[in-house]
Structures are given as structure tokens and as C-alpha cells.
Design an enzyme around this catalytic site. Structure first.
Site, PDB file in Angstrom:
ATOM      1  N   HIS A 159      22.013 -33.461  19.920  1.00 19.62           N
ATOM      2  CA  HIS A 159      21.794 -32.010  20.072  1.00 19.62           C
ATOM      3  C   HIS A 159      22.051 -31.276  18.757  1.00 19.62           C
ATOM      4  O   HIS A 159      22.422 -30.101  18.777  1.00 19.62           O
ATOM      5  CB  HIS A 159      22.674 -31.419  21.181  1.00 19.62           C
ATOM      6  N   SER A 280       9.085 -22.251  -6.245  1.00 18.07           N
ATOM      7  CA  SER A 280       8.524 -21.034  -5.658  1.00 18.07           C
ATOM      8  C   SER A 280       7.858 -20.216  -6.748  1.00 18.07           C
ATOM      9  O   SER A 280       8.310 -20.207  -7.891  1.00 18.07           O
ATOM     10  CB  SER A 280       9.652 -20.233  -5.001  1.00 18.07           C
ATOM     11  N   LYS A 286      14.303 -22.182  -6.764  1.00 19.00           N
ATOM     12  CA  LYS A 286      13.966 -23.008  -5.605  1.00 19.00           C
ATOM     13  C   LYS A 286      13.578 -24.448  -5.934  1.00 19.00           C
ATOM     14  O   LYS A 286      12.915 -24.733  -6.922  1.00 19.00           O
ATOM     15  CB  LYS A 286      12.803 -22.359  -4.849  1.00 19.00           C
ATOM     16  N   GLU A 293       7.655 -31.168   4.538  1.00 20.69           N
ATOM     17  CA  GLU A 293       7.094 -30.203   5.498  1.00 20.69           C
ATOM     18  C   GLU A 293       5.632 -30.534   5.792  1.00 20.69           C
ATOM     19  O   GLU A 293       5.160 -30.382   6.924  1.00 20.69           O
ATOM     20  CB  GLU A 293       7.223 -28.783   4.941  1.00 20.69           C
TER      21      GLU A 293
END
Ligand code: ARG
Length: 462
Positions: A159, A280, A286, A293
Site C-alpha cells: 500500500h 526542464s 531539474k 514516464e
């Protein structure tokens, strides 16, 4: 192109509508089957010669013509004309231009329906081997990384809450297991599809004495299909292949999701190499895990292909229907996506570094040793349900006082259970607990070392 060149359209009056030509063509998609179409045709011609349906000389012309066409396509010299509809007609028409009468005999006892069913099977058999090799490479990368971390402890989550201590190796090897099943699923898929449809013709077979075993043997099929209607209309293997791809994508997506989290500042468990990060356009600090992803995101295409293929099949009446032509874009897309994602996942895993210091520094949080403490009590004769309650109360108490279980003195433990003795401290702390797992398949260092050895041997044999 004139009507005379397209004998298969003499039945129809006038010229085909341009709109229709664009609509029915599949050449732009199925041209990637060209090699398989050519080897399939050579095997078919060879068999026709053995059965005296064409002469040896005609076979010779057909063979060298097809080989030439293969070379022209490979080198980009071939003129793909959409009027030919698909790769089968494009190659056959080019062969007729080269060889005349001989080329016109190639399609004896054959239909595009058994031809395309053959080509796709041959393509898929090869692609499965390539995907299996890529799965193996990723497994090897995981095992190599696991080999460096058989002692380093990290939290396991359920969880997404801290659950029990494990070694990093055990975590990594959980993916080797998933990928192994993907490998075996592909092997099963290949075994099931590996029968030759050639000789099934359009739907009912042929009145000519074709030798189906001969073409099957030449093409390395393990046998022939036994029902001509099924042979031209079966695309189970396409749905199955895409399903296997979808599960690979699922597994890669879960790994990606973990590492997106694990590479965040909040976790900082793993460092993705700069070569696989993006930055970025606005925020200069970044380091983004876009690659992961995208692995997660591309999974959606593969699921889409699976649904599309199942849907294409569900309403078709028996026998071949042109709907079937739509299968190819989906098997190709699923294959392309999973192929690229396997390569990328392998590269990321091969260059990733686990931040063992940071992970170790956080192990005292989250009561990772609570379950082991309950099992300690079981060892002292306390029924598990009672032990569970005792430890639950201890944890609640510790949480209020911002203490770890290992920080309690013996008297404090004994307020909750007289069964807790001085040896309890040997059973507390994440690293200590991980070292105490004894069950086969547990996530401790001893089991992980055994598993790394197993995988090295098993994968080394591939
Ligand atoms: N391009 C077709 C396909 O991919 C080949 C078979 C066409 N057969 C036919 N009778 N129209 O399925």
C-alpha cells in the site's frame, strides 16, 4: 497500371475508384513482411516444382526473380505502388514483370489468405526470438545490479506504506521473475503459432496435389494446420502475442513507476544516470525521469492494440474477411513499443546506482521490525493473534513517544508482555530482521545470494 496487368480485377468493370484504392491498401504497413513473403513464396514454388506443377526451369526463374526483388526492397530501389494493395501482390506483380509466364504460375494453389497467415507467423516467430533476447539482457542487468546489493537493506512496501525490511537484491530480482514468465509466455506463443497454413488456399484448400508437409518443412514449421477454414481465419496468435507484449509493458511500467518515485528527492533511493534524464526548459535545476514516464505512458498503446485486435476478431463470420488486414498495424505497433521499452529499461537499469547510505539512514522509520517482533513472540509460545495485538499496542505507544521499538528498555516491553525477554534486541532493527528470514523465497541476504547464483547460471545458459 492497366487491367491486363491486374488479372485479379478482370471480373470488375471499369477502373477502381482512387478513393477505394487508398482505402484498401495495406502496402504501407505490410511491406515490412517482405522477407517472409519472399521465403514463403520460394518454399511454395519449390513444392510446386516437386509436385510437377511447374518446371525446374520455371522454379529457377521464380527463385532468382524473388531474390532480386528482395535485394531491391532491402536497398530501397523497389517501387511500391499502392495499386497493388499489399506486399503479396506487389512482389508477385514485380516477379511477373521479371519472369513473365513463370511468375504467373507462382500463385498456383495459393491465396493471399493462406499467404498472409504464413507471412505473419514467420515474422512473429523471428520477432519473438528478438524480444526474448532483449528480455534476457534486461534480466541480466537486474541480476548484475542485484549482485552488488545482496546485503543492503531497504524497506519493502505494501500500500506504499513501509512494511518489512528486505535486501535491495530481492527487490530487483522480483522483476527478473516477472520477466522470466514473459519469456516463457512468448515461447509458448511461438510454439502454438508454429504451424504452416500454406495449402489452405482461400478457405477450402485446393484440388491440386500440393505437398503441405514440404512447404512446412522448408519454412521450419513444426507441422501443418489441419483445417483450412481455421487456418485462414485464425488470428488467436496475434491477440496472444499482443497480450504477451502488454504484460511485458505492464511489468516495465511498474518498474518505471517505482523508479520515478525512488529517484525523487522524497525517496532518493536510486540515481538514474544523467544520460537517461532530461531537464526542464524553464527550471534549470531539474533532472527528470522522462524515459521512465514514457515507458509507463507507452504501455497504453500496447493495451490499445490488444483491445483493437480482440475487437477486430469478435464479429467476423467464419472464414477470411478483410477485417483481418487490420491486425498487422497492431502487432507491429505492440512489437515496436515493447522492443524500444525493453532497450530503454535495460539501459537505465545498467547505469542506475542505489543510494545505500540514504536508504540505510531511513531504515529506523516506519517500524519495519514490527512483524518480526510478533513472530519473536510466537517463538515464545504466544498465539499469533495475541502477539499481533501486543506489538500493535507497542507501536502505537512508541509512535506517541517518537521512539523506535529497539529503543525501549526491557521493563517497558514487559509492561505489554511478560513473554518478552532480554534476547528481544537480537530481533529488532531492519538489518537484523532481514538477516533472520528463513523461509525459501524470503527477501533476506541469504536467499538473495542464492537467487543471484541461480539467475547467473540460468541466464548464462541462454
Ligand atoms: N492484405 C490482406 C491481409 O492483410 C491479404 C489478404 C487479402 N485477401 C483477399 N482475399 N482480399 O489480410
Amino acid at each position: 497500371m492497366t487491367k491486363a496487368e491486374k488479372s485479379w480485377e478482370r471480373r470488375l468493370a471499369g477502373e477502381p475508384d482512387e478513393l477505394m484504392v487508398d482505402f484498401v491498401e495495406s502496402l504501407s504497413i505490410d511491406k515490412r513482411l517482405y522477407k517472409y513473403d519472399i521465403v514463403g513464396s520460394i518454399a511454395h514454388a519449390q513444392m510446386l516444382a516437386e509436385q510437377k506443377l511447374i518446371t525446374k526451369n520455371e522454379l529457377k526463374q521464380i527463385k532468382s526473380g524473388l531474390i532480386e526483388i528482395g535485394e531491391e526492397i532491402a536497398s530501397g530501389r523497389f517501387n511500391f505502388k499502392k495499386e497493388y494493395e499489399d506486399i503479396h501482390m506487389a512482389i508477385e506483380a514485380a516477379l511477373v514483370v521479371k519472369t513473365g509466364q513463370a511468375g504467373k504460375k507462382l500463385h498456383t494453389g495459393r491465396s493471399r489468405n493462406d499467404q498472409v497467415a504464413t507471412d505473419v507467423r514467420l515474422w512473429m516467430r523471428d520477432r519473438i526470438e528478438i524480444l526474448q533476447a532483449k528480455i534476457t539482457l534486461l534480466q541480466k542487468a537486474l541480476v548484475k545490479l542485484a549482485g552488488r546489493h545482496t546485503e543492503d537493506v531497504m524497506p519493502a512496501y505494501t500500500h506504499l506504506q513501509r512494511a518489512q525490511p528486505i535486501v535491495i537484491a530481492a527487490y530487483l530480482l522480483s522483476f527478473a521473475e516477472q520477466l522470466e514468465r514473459d519469456f516463457v509466455r512468448l515461447r509458448n506463443c511461438s510454439a502454438l503459432l508454429n504451424v504452416s497454413p500454406l495449402g489452405s488456399g482461400a478457405v477450402a484448400g485446393s484440388t491440386l496435389a500440393l505437398d503441405r508437409e514440404s512447404t512446412a518443412r522448408q519454412l521450419g514449421f513444426s507441422g501443418i494446420s489441419y483445417n483450412s477454414i481455421d487456418a485462414v481465419s485464425d488470428r488467436d496468435f496475434c491477440a496472444e502475442f499482443i497480450f504477451d507484449c502488454a504484460l511485458i509493458a505492464t511489468h516495465l511500467s511498474r518498474l518505471a513507476e517505482d523508479w520515478i518515485l525512488y529517484s525523487s528527492n522524497e525517496f532518493a533511493f536510486v540515481k538514474i544516470d544523467d544520460a537517461y534524464c532530461t531537464s526542464s526548459s524553464m527550471m534549470p535545476q531539474k533532472r527528470n525521469p522522462d524515459v521512465l514516464e514514457l515507458i509507463r505512458g507507452k504501455t497504453g498503446h500496447v493495451y490499445g492494440s490488444l483491445m483493437a485486435t480482440l475487437t477486430i476478431l469478435k464479429g467476423q463470420p467464419s472464414g477470411y474477411n478483410r477485417d483481418m488486414q487490420e491486425d498487422k498495424r497492431h502487432i507491429f505497433a505492440a512489437d515496436d513499443t515493447v522492443d524500444a521499452c525493453l532497450d530503454m529499461a535495460c539501459a537505465v537499469v545498467s547505469h542506475a546506482k542505489f543510494n545505500t547510505k540514504r536508504i540505510a539512514a531511513g531504515l529506523d522509520e516506519g517500524f519495519l521490525d514490527a512483524t518480526a517482533l510478533a513472530e519473536y513472540l510466537v517463538g515464545k509460545g504466544v498465539p499469533f493473534r495475541e502477539a499481533h495485538g501486543i506489538v500493535g499496542s507497542l507501536v502505537a505507544d512508541c509512535e506517541k513517544r517518537s521512539k523506535r521499538l529497539a529503543e525501549l528498555v526491557l521493563e517497558e516491553f514487559q509492561e505489554y508482555s511478560a513473554s518478552i525477554e532480554a534476547d528481544v534486541y537480537e530481533h529488532l532493527g531492519a538489518a537484523c530482521v532481514a538477516g533472520k528470514y528463513v523461509t525459501e523465497g524470503s527477501a533476506g541476504p541469504a536467499q538473495a545470494k542464492g537467487q543471484v547464483a541461480y539467475w547467473n547460471k540460468h541466464l548464462g545458459q541462454r
